[in-house]
Design a protein around this motif. Sequence first.
Motif, PDB file in Angstrom:
ATOM      1  N   ALA A   1       0.808  -1.220   0.000  1.00 23.72           N
ATOM      2  CA  ALA A   1       0.000   0.000   0.000  1.00 23.72           C
ATOM      3  C   ALA A   1       0.844   1.275   0.000  1.00 23.72           C
ATOM      4  O   ALA A   1       0.356   2.337  -0.386  1.00 23.72           O
ATOM      5  N   ASN A   2       2.089   1.176   0.408  1.00 21.25           N
ATOM      6  CA  ASN A   2       2.880   2.384   0.629  1.00 21.25           C
ATOM      7  C   ASN A   2       4.190   2.469  -0.134  1.00 21.25           C
ATOM      8  O   ASN A   2       4.916   3.453   0.010  1.00 21.25           O
ATOM      9  N   THR A   3       4.530   1.468  -0.928  1.00 23.91           N
ATOM     10  CA  THR A   3       5.794   1.519  -1.655  1.00 23.91           C
ATOM     11  C   THR A   3       5.760   2.632  -2.693  1.00 23.91           C
ATOM     12  O   THR A   3       4.699   3.032  -3.159  1.00 23.91           O
ATOM     13  N   ASP A   4       6.914   3.131  -3.020  1.00 19.45           N
ATOM     14  CA  ASP A   4       6.994   4.175  -4.037  1.00 19.45           C
ATOM     15  C   ASP A   4       8.029   3.811  -5.103  1.00 19.45           C
ATOM     16  O   ASP A   4       8.641   4.665  -5.690  1.00 19.45           O
ATOM     17  N   GLY A   5       8.220   2.535  -5.323  1.00 19.08           N
ATOM     18  CA  GLY A   5       9.103   2.094  -6.393  1.00 19.08           C
ATOM     19  C   GLY A   5      10.363   1.448  -5.877  1.00 19.08           C
ATOM     20  O   GLY A   5      10.735   1.592  -4.718  1.00 19.08           O
ATOM     21  N   GLU A   6      11.013   0.715  -6.762  1.00 23.15           N
ATOM     22  CA  GLU A   6      12.226  -0.027  -6.372  1.00 23.15           C
ATOM     23  C   GLU A   6      13.317   0.882  -5.845  1.00 23.15           C
ATOM     24  O   GLU A   6      14.076   0.509  -4.969  1.00 23.15           O
ATOM     25  N   ALA A   7      13.418   2.079  -6.380  1.00 25.99           N
ATOM     26  CA  ALA A   7      14.454   3.011  -5.933  1.00 25.99           C
ATOM     27  C   ALA A   7      13.902   4.046  -4.952  1.00 25.99           C
ATOM     28  O   ALA A   7      14.577   4.996  -4.609  1.00 25.99           O
ATOM     29  N   GLY A   8      12.682   3.845  -4.488  1.00 23.95           N
ATOM     30  CA  GLY A   8      12.047   4.798  -3.593  1.00 23.95           C
ATOM     31  C   GLY A   8      12.549   4.685  -2.168  1.00 23.95           C
ATOM     32  O   GLY A   8      13.422   3.886  -1.842  1.00 23.95           O
TER      33      GLY A   8
ATOM     34  N   LEU B   1      12.092   4.192   6.045  1.00 22.50           N
ATOM     35  CA  LEU B   1      12.269   5.536   5.509  1.00 22.50           C
ATOM     36  C   LEU B   1      13.738   5.657   5.132  1.00 22.50           C
ATOM     37  O   LEU B   1      14.565   6.095   5.926  1.00 22.50           O
ATOM     38  N   TYR B   2      14.065   5.204   3.918  1.00 22.97           N
ATOM     39  CA  TYR B   2      15.449   5.216   3.474  1.00 22.97           C
ATOM     40  C   TYR B   2      15.956   6.647   3.404  1.00 22.97           C
ATOM     41  O   TYR B   2      15.274   7.560   2.938  1.00 22.97           O
ATOM     42  N   HIS B   3      17.176   6.828   3.874  1.00 19.36           N
ATOM     43  CA  HIS B   3      17.808   8.135   3.828  1.00 19.36           C
ATOM     44  C   HIS B   3      19.315   7.926   3.841  1.00 19.36           C
ATOM     45  O   HIS B   3      19.804   6.981   4.459  1.00 19.36           O
TER      46      HIS B   3
ATOM     47  N   ALA C   1       9.922  -8.553   8.428  1.00 23.24           N
ATOM     48  CA  ALA C   1      10.036  -7.484   7.439  1.00 23.24           C
ATOM     49  C   ALA C   1       9.834  -8.115   6.066  1.00 23.24           C
ATOM     50  O   ALA C   1      10.315  -9.217   5.805  1.00 23.24           O
ATOM     51  N   VAL C   2       9.113  -7.404   5.199  1.00 25.61           N
ATOM     52  CA  VAL C   2       8.769  -7.910   3.875  1.00 25.61           C
ATOM     53  C   VAL C   2       9.127  -6.844   2.844  1.00 25.61           C
ATOM     54  O   VAL C   2       8.807  -5.669   3.024  1.00 25.61           O
ATOM     55  N   GLY C   3       9.778  -7.266   1.761  1.00 29.62           N
ATOM     56  CA  GLY C   3      10.155  -6.341   0.702  1.00 29.62           C
ATOM     57  C   GLY C   3       9.032  -6.073  -0.273  1.00 29.62           C
ATOM     58  O   GLY C   3       8.131  -6.893  -0.435  1.00 29.62           O
ATOM     59  N   ASN C   4       9.113  -4.922  -0.927  1.00 28.11           N
ATOM     60  CA  ASN C   4       8.102  -4.572  -1.924  1.00 28.11           C
ATOM     61  C   ASN C   4       8.251  -5.454  -3.164  1.00 28.11           C
ATOM     62  O   ASN C   4       9.212  -6.204  -3.290  1.00 28.11           O
ATOM     63  N   TYR C   5       7.279  -5.362  -4.045  1.00 23.46           N
ATOM     64  CA  TYR C   5       7.255  -6.119  -5.293  1.00 23.46           C
ATOM     65  C   TYR C   5       7.376  -7.617  -5.066  1.00 23.46           C
ATOM     66  O   TYR C   5       8.050  -8.323  -5.805  1.00 23.46           O
ATOM     67  N   GLY C   6       6.742  -8.115  -3.997  1.00 25.98           N
ATOM     68  CA  GLY C   6       6.687  -9.547  -3.755  1.00 25.98           C
ATOM     69  C   GLY C   6       7.994 -10.188  -3.326  1.00 25.98           C
ATOM     70  O   GLY C   6       8.142 -11.406  -3.421  1.00 25.98           O
ATOM     71  N   ARG C   7       8.936  -9.407  -2.817  1.00 24.35           N
ATOM     72  CA  ARG C   7      10.227  -9.980  -2.411  1.00 24.35           C
ATOM     73  C   ARG C   7      10.118 -10.889  -1.190  1.00 24.35           C
ATOM     74  O   ARG C   7      11.026 -11.633  -0.896  1.00 24.35           O
ATOM     75  N   GLY C   8       9.029 -10.814  -0.471  1.00 25.57           N
ATOM     76  CA  GLY C   8       8.848 -11.710   0.671  1.00 25.57           C
ATOM     77  C   GLY C   8       9.666 -11.307   1.879  1.00 25.57           C
ATOM     78  O   GLY C   8      10.313 -10.260   1.904  1.00 25.57           O
ATOM     79  N   PRO C   9       9.649 -12.161   2.917  1.00 23.36           N
ATOM     80  CA  PRO C   9      10.381 -11.865   4.146  1.00 23.36           C
ATOM     81  C   PRO C   9      11.885 -11.713   3.909  1.00 23.36           C
ATOM     82  O   PRO C   9      12.473 -12.418   3.086  1.00 23.36           O
ATOM     83  N   VAL C  10      12.461 -10.774   4.655  1.00 18.53           N
ATOM     84  CA  VAL C  10      13.885 -10.471   4.589  1.00 18.53           C
ATOM     85  C   VAL C  10      14.391 -10.423   6.024  1.00 18.53           C
ATOM     86  O   VAL C  10      13.727  -9.859   6.895  1.00 18.53           O
TER      87      VAL C  10
END
Length: 150
Positions: free
Chosen positions: A25-32, A53-55, A83-92
């Motif tokens: 619901a909140n991802t803003d892209g692979e490089a977001g 919140l990547y910075h 923790a789960v990655g965006n674009y279906g990456r699953g648990p990390v």
Amino acid sequence: MTIDLRELTAEDLELVEFARGIVDANTDGEAGVHTMGAAVRGTDGRMYGGINLYHFTGGPCAELVALGHARASGARELATIVAVGNYGRGPVGPCGRDRQILFDYHPRIRVILPTGEGVRSVRIRDLMPLGAVWTVEEGTQPYDPGVFAG
């Protein structure tokens, strides 16, 4: 040392899906800046979520945001985190900083992460072999094998 790997329970799978919903619901892209979602379950069964919140200064990981959300909502004892990655990456699995924080604040928590046997839950103590306990009152403590027993 024996690692206590456990297959995921129905509650674990629910937690994974809760985290997946947050990142989807909140991802803003692979490089977001919002690419990981996390969820933590209190010992009372309530779930709390967070998103990273990547910075460039090392912004907070999703797990730390979820821990803060849980604490701000009154949760004091936590049972499981994922923790789960965006674009279906699953648990990390958690990074080193997150592992140390989990170990220090919630030494009984289980972490859901990929293993050689598939996605499983594991005690945070098993992710911190020879870890040193840190407390606000006493700082870093000498290694104590008793922390890792049982």
